[in-house]
Scaffold this motif. Structure first.
Motif, short mmCIF file in Angstrom:
data_model
loop_
_atom_site.label_atom_id
_atom_site.label_comp_id
_atom_site.label_asym_id
_atom_site.label_seq_id
_atom_site.Cartn_x
_atom_site.Cartn_y
_atom_site.Cartn_z
N PHE A 455 -28.52 29.79 8.35
CA PHE A 455 -28.54 30.85 9.36
C PHE A 455 -29.96 31.41 9.39
CE2 PHE A 455 -28.93 34.78 6.87
CZ PHE A 455 -28.79 34.26 5.60
N THR A 456 -30.22 32.19 10.41
CA THR A 456 -31.54 32.81 10.53
C THR A 456 -31.44 34.28 10.13
OG1 THR A 456 -31.94 31.33 12.36
CG2 THR A 456 -33.49 33.14 12.11
N ASP A 457 -32.28 34.70 9.18
CA ASP A 457 -32.17 36.09 8.72
C ASP A 457 -32.98 37.05 9.60
OD1 ASP A 457 -34.80 35.96 7.97
OD2 ASP A 457 -34.43 36.03 5.80
N GLU A 458 -33.00 38.34 9.24
CA GLU A 458 -33.66 39.36 10.06
C GLU A 458 -35.11 39.02 10.38
OE1 GLU A 458 -31.83 40.15 7.33
OE2 GLU A 458 -31.13 42.25 7.40
N THR A 459 -35.76 38.34 9.42
CA THR A 459 -37.18 38.09 9.61
C THR A 459 -37.44 36.74 10.27
OG1 THR A 459 -37.35 37.05 7.44
CG2 THR A 459 -37.71 39.43 7.51
N GLY A 460 -36.35 36.06 10.66
CA GLY A 460 -36.54 34.78 11.33
C GLY A 460 -36.58 33.58 10.40
N ASP A 461 -36.41 33.84 9.11
CA ASP A 461 -36.37 32.71 8.16
C ASP A 461 -35.02 32.02 8.21
OD1 ASP A 461 -38.89 33.20 7.31
OD2 ASP A 461 -38.31 34.24 5.44
N VAL A 462 -35.05 30.68 8.01
CA VAL A 462 -33.80 29.93 7.96
C VAL A 462 -33.37 29.80 6.50
CG1 VAL A 462 -32.77 27.67 8.42
CG2 VAL A 462 -34.33 28.70 10.07
N LYS A 463 -32.15 30.21 6.22
CA LYS A 463 -31.65 30.23 4.84
C LYS A 463 -30.26 29.60 4.73
CE LYS A 463 -34.10 34.18 3.00
NZ LYS A 463 -34.10 35.64 3.04
N PRO A 464 -29.94 29.06 3.55
CA PRO A 464 -28.58 28.53 3.38
C PRO A 464 -27.55 29.65 3.24
CG PRO A 464 -29.79 28.37 1.31
CD PRO A 464 -30.76 28.91 2.34
N LEU A 465 -26.35 29.40 3.70
CA LEU A 465 -25.26 30.38 3.57
C LEU A 465 -24.79 30.45 2.13
CD1 LEU A 465 -23.35 29.25 6.74
CD2 LEU A 465 -24.27 31.57 6.38
N PHE A 466 -24.50 31.65 1.67
CA PHE A 466 -23.91 31.82 0.33
C PHE A 466 -22.40 31.86 0.47
CE2 PHE A 466 -27.00 32.52 -3.05
CZ PHE A 466 -28.18 32.41 -2.30
N MET A 467 -21.76 30.95 -0.24
CA MET A 467 -20.31 30.80 -0.05
C MET A 467 -19.50 31.14 -1.29
SD MET A 467 -20.22 27.16 2.00
CE MET A 467 -18.45 27.04 1.76
N GLY A 468 -18.25 31.53 -1.04
CA GLY A 468 -17.27 31.69 -2.10
C GLY A 468 -15.99 31.02 -1.65
N CYS A 469 -15.15 30.57 -2.58
CA CYS A 469 -13.85 30.03 -2.18
C CYS A 469 -12.76 30.65 -3.05
CB CYS A 469 -13.82 28.51 -2.24
SG CYS A 469 -13.96 27.85 -3.89
N TYR A 470 -11.60 30.80 -2.42
CA TYR A 470 -10.55 31.62 -3.04
C TYR A 470 -9.18 31.01 -2.75
CZ TYR A 470 -14.69 34.48 -2.19
OH TYR A 470 -15.99 34.91 -2.11
#
Ligand code: ATP
Ligand code: MG
Length: 601
Positions: A455-470
């Motif tokens: 996803f693209t963060d506030e500053t325009g950087d592309v970052k991986p999503l942090f996930m959890g599973c339940y």
């Protein structure tokens, strides 16, 4: 529902294949029927229980802000190849994988991280869409090697699985915490005694990952939980850590090689040498197969009184995968060195420095031992260990003298009941059996990085999503509830998940007064929202009472002798406590009892 019209068959005898009380009772009481190995039909009563558990799960998930969806059970292999799990899951055989008519590989979903990550990759673009938590309730498929205990370990079973997506680790921790709270509420509302325990999170590199399991405490549980009485520590034995018992002083004053015929075990060494198991360093051989096919001989040195925890060892080997240009361990087993095609090894007499030359000529094996030393072994002084020669051990050995100081010191020791706790050594670990009904897990970027879910963060950087599973094992929860609550006469459902709350029994169908009063009560109760069964079968009263107890309906109303005084008998299933109530008070009284029972849970 009228019992006379329901598919309702109870059995007097326990089914031959059922080992534990809950399995016997659910079959005998007509809740489930076996269709094949690990495959069960959920009959009408069971389906109501499952729906109740699902409703509790749904309401807590919704309250925590998760959104319900439904993902396909048939999944393309491509997604699993992207995540890198296709080979592991097919090699372990846990996944039902098949080929369709076009020759495409597909599988029946054992879990849905891959599918949900692909959806997030397609649909989540911006930090503005986060956090996000999606869940579903559906049947999962796993080709369990030992399906057993009825719904406890099925090959098709109902699971609630939820997946959270956050912008960073702090967000993930918040989502995880919300799920933790939701899970506590779920098991509490279902009327279960449960415990949250630390669980093995595997060897996920990078970010620290946390994982907890929710256990229903019961003798029949397949998991072992180690805990302390102060309530500060509880962990699955796979994950548990502790302080090992103190070692006895070494009785060996100098280094010697001794002929010790027929002493390949720690016990025999102790007797023969007159020492304690804590004076011995034993060396255990494993074989690990990595995902690129590389097979490695692993030599683990550990103190003689301790055992190797294979889950911890697996994680250590995963951490070392890059050394073998691999990324995962596919298989880990105690070594079968006779199949290696090497000269016979001095099994039972192996030293930490067994030369790599022992692997000469091995087929398909890295010709070098991977040597790991558990911390307990490295702290042992003046120890006895093998002499690399059958029938001989050495005594009085030390690291840095006769044996090189270990290069790789690890914690692969199995914690045990009686061990001292790390947080407070005055506390000792105790053991209990548990049924794992839920599991929450911080995945971090384990799936989003390989699958490119960014996803693209506030500053325009592309970052991986942090996930959890339940996950919640809905069908396992339903059976675990029975395992925790039954008596000699049958099931005692917690009111919140009972298939029906009340059963109205007509002892004598020929008595029209009884029939009329019972039918009226049955209608009034249902109209008032009390879920009620009417036992209007042509059966003897005794049979009806027995069946009512067996199926475990919380409240039984009997239109018996006291009807002449305008009263009925009301019996609580859990306590067998019986009360006579005027007909006019039955509905209100039961409503309040049911309300109280559900509120107390
Ligand atoms: P287990 O250790 O019991 O094999 P797991 O760790 O593989 O379970 P998860 O992948 O965490 O299970 O699945 C989430 C939940 O699904 C588990 O906590 C459990 O309640 C339930 N579950 C897993 N496997 C089965 C099964 N074969 N039959 C019924 N329920 C299951
Ligand atoms: Mg689990």
């Amino acid at each position: 529902m009228r019992l006379s019209q329901m598919l309702f068959v109870t059995l007097r005898e326990n089914p031959a294949d059922a080992e534990i009380p809950s399995h016997k009772l659910l079959v005998r009481a007509g809740y489930i029927r076996r269709v094949g190995s690990g495959l069960y039909a959920y009959l009408p009563l069971m389906w109501r229980v499952l729906n109740k558990v699902s409703q509790v799960v749904r309401s807590e998930m919704n309250a925590a802000g998760a959104q319900e969806c439904l993902l396909p059970q048939l999944q393309p292999s491509e997604l699993w190849k992207e995540s890198g799990r296709w080979d592991t899951y097919t090699a372990e055989g846990i996944m039902f994988a098949l080929e369709d008519r076009q020759g495409r590989e597909v599988c029946l979903g054992p879990t849905h991280e891959e599918v949900i990550t692909a959806i997030a990759r397609d649909m989540v673009r911006s930090y503005r869409q986060l956090p996000l938590n999606l869940y579903q309730l559906q049947s999962k498929f796993r080709d369990e090697i030992r399906p057993r205990f009825g719904l406890m370990r099925g090959r098709e079973f109902i699971m609630k699985d939820a997946y959270s997506f956050d912008a960073d680790e702090a967000g993930l921790r918040k989502s995880y915490q919300a799920m933790y709270t939701a899970y506590c509420n779920i098991f509490q509302r279902c009327g279960l005694k449960y415990r949250a325990v630390e669980a093995d999170a595997g060897a996920i590199g990078g970010a620290k990952s946390a994982s907890q399991e929710f256990m229903i405490l019961a003798e029949a549980g397949e998991d072992e939980v180690l805990y302390t009485d102060d309530g500060q520590y509880a962990a699955n034995v796979e994950k548990a850590v502790s302080l090992p018992p103190k070692a006895a002083p070494s009785p060996f004053k100098e280094f010697k090689k001794l002929a010790c015929p027929d002493t390949p075990t720690v016990d025999r060494m102790c007797t023969f040498l007159g020492c304690e198991a804590t004076n011995i360093v034993k060396n255990v051989l494993y074989q690990a197969v990595y995902d690129n096919g590389t097979m490695v001989a692993v030599l683990v040195s550990i103190r003689g009184d301790q055992d190797v925890n294979e889950v911890k060892l697996h994680n250590e080997l995963t951490n070392l995968a890059a050394d073998y240009q691999a990324s995962k361990v596919l298989k880990l087993d105690v070594a079968d060195s006779e199949k290696w095609g090497v000269a016979p090894l001095p099994l039972g007499y192996i030293a930490p420095d067994l030369p790599d030359a022992a692997l000469a000529g091995a087929k398909g094996l890295v010709p070098k031992f991977l040597r790991l030393a558990d911390k307990t072994a490295t702290e042992t002084q003046g120890f006895s260990t093998g002499a690399n020669e059958t029938g001989y051990h050495v005594v009085g050995a030390n690291w840095g003298a006769q044996y090189p100081t270990p290069g790789r010191i690890v914690d692969v020791r199995k914690a045990r009941p009686g061990d001292r706790a790390i947080h407070d050594p005055s506390q000792t670990l105790k053991s209990a059996r548990g049924i794992e009904v839920g599991h929450i897990f911080q995945l971090g970027v384990e799936f989003s990085v390989p699958m490119g879910a960014t996803f693209t963060d506030e500053t325009g950087d592309v970052k991986p999503l942090f996930m959890g599973c339940y996950g919640v094992g809905v069908s396992r929860v339903a059976q675990a509830a029975v395992e925790q609550s039954y008596d000699a006469n049958g099931i005692i459902w917690p009111v919140a998940i009972a298939p029906y709350q009340v059963i109205v029994v007509i002892p004598n169908l020929k008595d029209t007064e009884q029939v009329e009063a019972a039918t009226q009560l049955y209608q009034d109760l249902n109209a008032a929202g009390v879920e009620t069964l009417l036992d209007d079968r042509e059966e003897r009263a005794g049979v009806k009472f027995k069946d009512a107890d067996l199926i475990g309906i919380p409240f039984r109303v009997v239109t018996g002798r006291s009807l002449k005084q305008g009263k009925v008998e009301v019996v609580k299933r859990a306590t067998a406590e019986s009360t006579e109530l005027p007909l006019t008070e039955v509905v209100a009284t039961l409503q309040s009892w049911i309300g109280d029972a559900i509120a107390q849970a």
